[in-house]
Motif scaffolding. Structure first.
Motif, PDB file in Angstrom:
ATOM      1  N   CYS A  34       0.958  -0.905   0.502  1.00 63.00           N
ATOM      2  CA  CYS A  34      -0.306  -0.264  -0.174  1.00 63.00           C
ATOM      3  C   CYS A  34       0.632   1.290   0.050  1.00 63.00           C
ATOM      4  O   CYS A  34       0.260   2.438  -0.643  1.00 63.00           O
ATOM      5  N   PRO A  39      -3.891   4.230  -6.436  1.00 60.60           N
ATOM      6  CA  PRO A  39      -4.709   3.619  -8.042  1.00 60.60           C
ATOM      7  C   PRO A  39      -4.610   4.015  -9.083  1.00 60.60           C
ATOM      8  O   PRO A  39      -3.500   4.997  -9.391  1.00 60.60           O
ATOM      9  N   ASN A  59      -8.721  -3.383 -13.012  1.00 60.95           N
ATOM     10  CA  ASN A  59      -9.263  -3.280 -12.611  1.00 60.95           C
ATOM     11  C   ASN A  59      -8.537  -4.503 -11.113  1.00 60.95           C
ATOM     12  O   ASN A  59      -9.649  -4.653 -10.296  1.00 60.95           O
ATOM     13  N   ASN A  62      -6.929  -2.566  -9.039  1.00 60.44           N
ATOM     14  CA  ASN A  62      -7.317  -1.394  -8.600  1.00 60.44           C
ATOM     15  C   ASN A  62      -8.519  -2.158  -7.264  1.00 60.44           C
ATOM     16  O   ASN A  62      -9.002  -1.968  -5.955  1.00 60.44           O
ATOM     17  N   GLY A  63      -8.747  -3.835  -7.415  1.00 61.34           N
ATOM     18  CA  GLY A  63      -9.771  -4.375  -6.191  1.00 61.34           C
ATOM     19  C   GLY A  63      -8.498  -4.704  -5.389  1.00 61.34           C
ATOM     20  O   GLY A  63      -9.127  -4.367  -4.230  1.00 61.34           O
ATOM     21  N   ALA A  66      -8.783  -0.970  -2.962  1.00 58.71           N
ATOM     22  CA  ALA A  66      -9.301  -1.524  -2.315  1.00 58.71           C
ATOM     23  C   ALA A  66     -10.087  -2.058  -1.069  1.00 58.71           C
ATOM     24  O   ALA A  66      -9.333  -2.001  -0.054  1.00 58.71           O
ATOM     25  N   CYS A  69      -5.912  -1.878   0.867  1.00 62.19           N
ATOM     26  CA  CYS A  69      -5.769  -0.240   1.347  1.00 62.19           C
ATOM     27  C   CYS A  69      -6.718   0.714   1.280  1.00 62.19           C
ATOM     28  O   CYS A  69      -6.838   1.883   2.431  1.00 62.19           O
ATOM     29  N   GLY A  70      -8.005   0.194   1.566  1.00 58.58           N
ATOM     30  CA  GLY A  70      -9.116   1.151   1.741  1.00 58.58           C
ATOM     31  C   GLY A  70      -8.842   2.786   0.141  1.00 58.58           C
ATOM     32  O   GLY A  70     -10.140   2.944   0.862  1.00 58.58           O
ATOM     33  N   TRP A  71      -8.978   1.322  -1.186  1.00 56.04           N
ATOM     34  CA  TRP A  71      -8.726   3.029  -1.830  1.00 56.04           C
ATOM     35  C   TRP A  71     -10.617   3.060  -1.929  1.00 56.04           C
ATOM     36  O   TRP A  71     -10.960   1.627  -2.330  1.00 56.04           O
ATOM     37  N   LYS A  72     -11.158   3.905  -2.822  1.00 56.05           N
ATOM     38  CA  LYS A  72     -11.700   4.014  -3.211  1.00 56.05           C
ATOM     39  C   LYS A  72     -12.092   4.452  -4.823  1.00 56.05           C
ATOM     40  O   LYS A  72     -11.240   5.148  -4.793  1.00 56.05           O
ATOM     41  N   PRO A  73     -13.195   3.895  -5.296  1.00 52.63           N
ATOM     42  CA  PRO A  73     -13.012   3.955  -6.033  1.00 52.63           C
ATOM     43  C   PRO A  73     -13.342   5.051  -6.788  1.00 52.63           C
ATOM     44  O   PRO A  73     -14.241   6.687  -6.311  1.00 52.63           O
TER      45      PRO A  73
END
Length: 73
Positions: A34, A39, A59, A62-63, A66, A69-73
């Motif tokens: 992380c 992203p 995808n 990025n998944g 998410a 690491c808690g990434w938001k779309p």
């Protein structure tokens, strides 16, 4: 014979210290990942030009970010 024992004991102590230093993890693998990744956000034009496998790879990447690491779309 006494010198050989002293040398062997000293080398065993030194080797043990080296191994003890290597056995301690610096950080959890997910946190390291992380810290070194972010992203992947492509523009609409770039997305339109990408192949299906390329889109699937982004995808998946990025998944993973998410979840880990808690990434938001």
């Amino acid at each position: 014979m006494g010198k050989a024992l002293i040398l062997m004991r000293g080398s065993l102590l030194f080797g043990g210290l080296l191994l003890a230093g290597c056995a301690t993890p610096v950080s959890p693998a997910r946190q390291v990942w992380c810290d070194h990744n972010q992203p992947r956000r492509a523009s609409a034009a770039v997305v339109a030009a990408m192949t299906r496998p390329e889109l699937d790879e982004i995808n998946a990447y990025n998944g993973k970010g998410a979840i880990w690491c808690g990434w938001k779309p």
